[in-house]
Design a protein around this motif. Sequence first.
Motif: not given
Length: 57
Positions: A29-39, A45-51
């Motif tokens: 929560a508040g970071g990466f939350e995976p997609n449902a299958p097929g979503e 990437w912006a969050s990853a680069l900010d980190a």
Amino acid sequence: MNSAYAWHPLFPLSLGTLRAAGVRGLFGAGGFEPNAPGEKRPDPWASALDAVDGHRP
């Protein structure tokens, strides 16, 4: 990665091992939350680069 992979029983163990070793992850929560299958939402990437920018000397 999608939510089907995140439900694998070893996934939380792997995250715990990495976090215990000092790895900062964006999963949850508040970071990466995976997609449902097929979503097709884009990866955060912006969050990853900010980190990464926050850890540069």
